[in-house]
Design a protein around this motif. Structure first.
Motif, PDB file in Angstrom:
ATOM      1  N   GLU A 132       0.836  -1.198   0.000  1.00  0.00           N
ATOM      2  CA  GLU A 132       0.000   0.000   0.000  1.00  0.00           C
ATOM      3  C   GLU A 132       0.875   1.253   0.000  1.00  0.00           C
ATOM      4  O   GLU A 132       0.634   2.203  -0.755  1.00  0.00           O
ATOM      5  CB  GLU A 132      -0.919  -0.014   1.228  1.00  0.00           C
ATOM      6  N   HIS A 136       1.168   4.128  -2.925  1.00  0.00           N
ATOM      7  CA  HIS A 136       0.853   5.504  -2.537  1.00  0.00           C
ATOM      8  C   HIS A 136       1.997   6.434  -2.932  1.00  0.00           C
ATOM      9  O   HIS A 136       1.769   7.500  -3.518  1.00  0.00           O
ATOM     10  CB  HIS A 136       0.598   5.586  -1.029  1.00  0.00           C
ATOM     11  N   ARG A 141      -2.883   5.927  -6.755  1.00  0.00           N
ATOM     12  CA  ARG A 141      -3.897   6.094  -5.714  1.00  0.00           C
ATOM     13  C   ARG A 141      -4.942   4.981  -5.745  1.00  0.00           C
ATOM     14  O   ARG A 141      -5.358   4.480  -4.705  1.00  0.00           O
ATOM     15  CB  ARG A 141      -4.574   7.452  -5.869  1.00  0.00           C
ATOM     16  N   ALA A 144      -3.602   1.819  -4.258  1.00  0.00           N
ATOM     17  CA  ALA A 144      -3.404   2.025  -2.820  1.00  0.00           C
ATOM     18  C   ALA A 144      -4.738   1.940  -2.081  1.00  0.00           C
ATOM     19  O   ALA A 144      -4.813   1.373  -0.984  1.00  0.00           O
ATOM     20  CB  ALA A 144      -2.728   3.369  -2.564  1.00  0.00           C
ATOM     21  N   CYS A 190      -1.530   9.653   5.653  1.00  0.00           N
ATOM     22  CA  CYS A 190      -1.708   8.516   4.755  1.00  0.00           C
ATOM     23  C   CYS A 190      -2.310   7.314   5.482  1.00  0.00           C
ATOM     24  O   CYS A 190      -1.954   7.019   6.621  1.00  0.00           O
ATOM     25  CB  CYS A 190      -0.377   8.126   4.130  1.00  0.00           C
TER      26      CYS A 190
END
Length: 228
Positions: A132, A136, A141, A144, A190
């Motif tokens: 992930e 990212h 995106r 992710a 995040c």
């Protein structure tokens, strides 16, 4: 980071999903369509015609009907007699209900997972988080987002409660649709960092910290949505 490209109609489904493969089974098609929803590559309300999907995957409408029925059971797809199936497009009230249900499920599951931690399970979660984070940081995106959803589903499996896991399996893609509809600001913190903190707490055996972190994580998801 660029937004995930959404598909406004069923016309573009073959190019989006087929990848040139033929003769897939319903069990093989379902996760591909599920992933497309998690990655927000299909816009809320997208028409999912049996004919277009059948052409996309090179299968009969009967096979597609089984896939759509499974997604309908999760309330991710809306099916009505004499109407084309469509991807759900929750209104604000429905969105709040989904988020509330997800909070109840996730906070229960994290408590159960805290009592069932093991080195192999922790390693699986960290591997997901690493993937992930990589996507990212590379600006992918959509991927992710999907991996973030997979993290929550893997965490639910760790709790070893099948009914709750199935329940969450419908709420996660619904949350992805809600974010696609109502997100008004990017998440400054995040998701992979929040996931990593959750795993740290689980590995330390600190169930109270894990519960608090889950609440904070869900708070951040809701804070970036405009449901008024």
């Amino acid at each position: 980071m660029n937004a995930c490209p959404a598909t406004p109609s069923a016309i573009a489904l073959p190019a989006l999903l087929a990848a040139g493969e033929q003769r897939l089974s319903a069990d093989e098609i379902y996760p591909r369509l599920f992933d497309a929803i998690l990655e927000q590559r299909l816009a809320p309300g997208t028409a999912l015609t049996e004919q277009a999907l059948g052409q996309a995957f090179g299968v009969s409408r009967t096979v597609i009907r089984r896939v759509l029925g499974r997604l309908s059971d999760q309330q991710v797809v809306v099916q009505r007699p004499a109407h084309t199936a469509r991807l759900a497009a929750p209104d604000p009230q429905q969105a709040r209900q989904v988020l509330s249900a997800r909070r109840l499920a996730e906070t229960t599951l994290i408590g159960l997972a805290a009592r069932r931690t093991s080195a192999p399970r922790i390693r699986q979660l960290r591997e997901l988080i690493a993937r992930e984070r990589k996507h990212h940081e590379q600006g992918h995106r959509c991927t992710a987002i999907r991996l973030g959803g997979e993290f929550h589903l893997k965490l639910a499996e760790m709790a070893d409660n099948a009914p709750l896991t199935r329940f969450l399996n419908g709420l996660v893609p619904m949350t992805s649709l809600i974010i696609a509809q109502y997100e008004t600001q990017p998440c400054e913190h995040c998701a992979w960092q929040e996931h990593a903190a959750l795993v740290d707490a689980l590995e330390d055996g600190d169930s109270e910290a894990a519960l608090q972190l889950m609440h904070q994580h869900l708070d951040r998801i809701e804070a970036k949505l405009s449901l008024d």
